[in-house]
Write an enzyme that holds these catalytic residues in place. Structure first.
Site, PDB file in Angstrom:
ATOM      1  N   SER A 175       0.864  -1.190   0.000  1.00  0.00           N
ATOM      2  CA  SER A 175       0.000   0.000   0.000  1.00  0.00           C
ATOM      3  C   SER A 175       0.892   1.228   0.000  1.00  0.00           C
ATOM      4  CB  SER A 175      -0.857  -0.002   1.263  1.00  0.00           C
ATOM      5  OG  SER A 175      -1.425   1.264   1.452  1.00  0.00           O
ATOM      6  N   TYR A 188      -2.006  -0.677  10.638  1.00  0.00           N
ATOM      7  CA  TYR A 188      -1.963  -1.025   9.219  1.00  0.00           C
ATOM      8  C   TYR A 188      -0.692  -0.454   8.569  1.00  0.00           C
ATOM      9  CZ  TYR A 188      -3.569  -1.265   4.328  1.00  0.00           C
ATOM     10  OH  TYR A 188      -3.682  -1.506   2.977  1.00  0.00           O
TER      11      TYR A 188
END
Ligand SMILES: NC(=O)c1ccc[n+]([C@@H]2O[C@H](COP(=O)([O-])OP(=O)(O)OC[C@H]3O[C@@H](n4cnc5c(N)ncnc54)[C@H](OP(=O)(O)O)[C@@H]3O)[C@@H](O)[C@H]2O)c1
Length: 302
Positions: A175, A188
């Site tokens: 990501s 995350y």
């Protein structure tokens, strides 16, 4: 310095220039793509979201067999049926990638029932969407176990055979938040940053291993249930990516043997700015774009 070493030092800048020019040229011109017809592709989290689209895209591009791993049987079964109907052999297995023993056990089952995996796609991940102080300790641990450690176990399970056969590819759906973290998703972002380090290290470590490569994909916000509710300030300027586009570009990057893929490509600018801008300027960018507060409306998977 002996003559040989001196020559190598002098040639080094020319070598760099050659690599930059050849990479630019091959990015601009249509280049050769790997054939996927002999590939057995395993996708973690392949039942839904980006994973589901990856499975469909690998099948569309001619992969021989698709294997889906995940925890929710209903989604895995639906995706597997759709792919089988389209004419590609597809199998699914329940496997929690955070559970090391389960990964090793299911990897053995896959080898016995389906065969050797030649493309491993580490896609499974979770996000809790809370600040550090609001996060439950177990939830913090869970995201590290799934998003980061899960990749250690799956790669350890399948890479040795790829190296033996001198044929294979390890893919990581990372990501952009691994390089540009935001508040409200601290677990995350941390897990994705360590997963990026894992992939960078693995990619370099495989340099001398013929036939085995890596691809790391760093997408911007994508329209799946994962970040449901998250709101950026200028959605027209920064629209979320469609999962089918992420899948399409990922499979193309694997076929082109591309090591790192930023989606969209404009994310390179963000990384470049981060490398030299003063912290106050970066903070202003975060406030202006709304990334500073975008997790305030986060709902996630319901
Ligand atoms: N959505 C975004 O904005 C975005 C942006 C950049 C990168 N990404 C990355 O893209 C990847 C896919 O995300 P997505 O948007 O498709 O999210 P998603 O729709 O929530 O899908 C996540 C997938 O991971 C699986 N999964 C979660 N925990 C698992 C576990 N312990 N073991 C096995 N499978 C597990 C889920 O299946 P089960 O629940 O059935 O286990 C599901 O198939 C992730 O790595 C994510 O970080 C997403």
């Amino acid at each position: 310095m002996e003559l040989r070493s001196a020559c190598r030092v002098l040639l080094f800048p020319l070598q760099m220039l050659y690599h930059i020019v050849s990479a630019t040229v091959s990015a601009l011109l249509p280049s050769r793509r790997k054939d996927l017809t002999k590939e057995v592709v395993l996708i973690t989290g392949g039942g839904r979201g980006i994973g589901r689209h990856l499975a469909k895209e690998f099948a569309k591009q001619g992969a021989k067999k698709i294997i889906l791993w995940g925890r929710t049987e209903k989604c895995l079964k639906e995706t597997a049926e759709e792919i089988t109907l389209s004419g590609t052999e597809c199998h699914y297995f329940l496997c929690d990638v955070a559970n090391r023993e389960e990964v090793y056990k299911q990897a053995k089952v896959v080898r016995e029932k389906v065969g050797d995996v030649s493309v491993l796609v580490n896609n499974a991940a979770v996000v809790h969407g809370k600040s550090l102080m609001d996060s439950d300790d177990d939830a913090l641990l869970k995201s590290q176990h799934i998003n980061t450690m899960g990749q250690f176990w799956t790669t350890k399970a399948f890479l040795p055979r790829m190296l033996e056969l001198q044929h294979g590819h390890v893919v990581c759906i990372n990501s952009i938040l691994s390089q540009s973290p935001i508040p409200g998703a601290i677990d995350y972002c941390t897990s994705k940053a360590s997963s990026l380090a894992f992939m960078e290290s693995l990619t370099l470590g495989l340099l001398d291993c013929p036939g085995v490569g890596c691809t790391t994909v760093l997408p911007f916000h994508t329209n799946t249930e994962m970040f449901q509710g998250m709101r950026v300030r200028f959605p027209q300027l920064f629209p979320p990516l469609r999962p089918e586009v992420v899948a399409e570009r990922t499979v193309d990057a694997v076929r082109a043997d591309k090591a790192f893929l930023y989606l969209p490509w404009t994310m390179h600018a963000l990384i470049f700015l981060k490398s030299f801008m003063p912290q106050v300027a970066l903070e202003e960018i975060h406030k202006f774009s709304g990334s500073y507060t975008c997790m305030n409306t986060f709902k996630g998977r319901t």
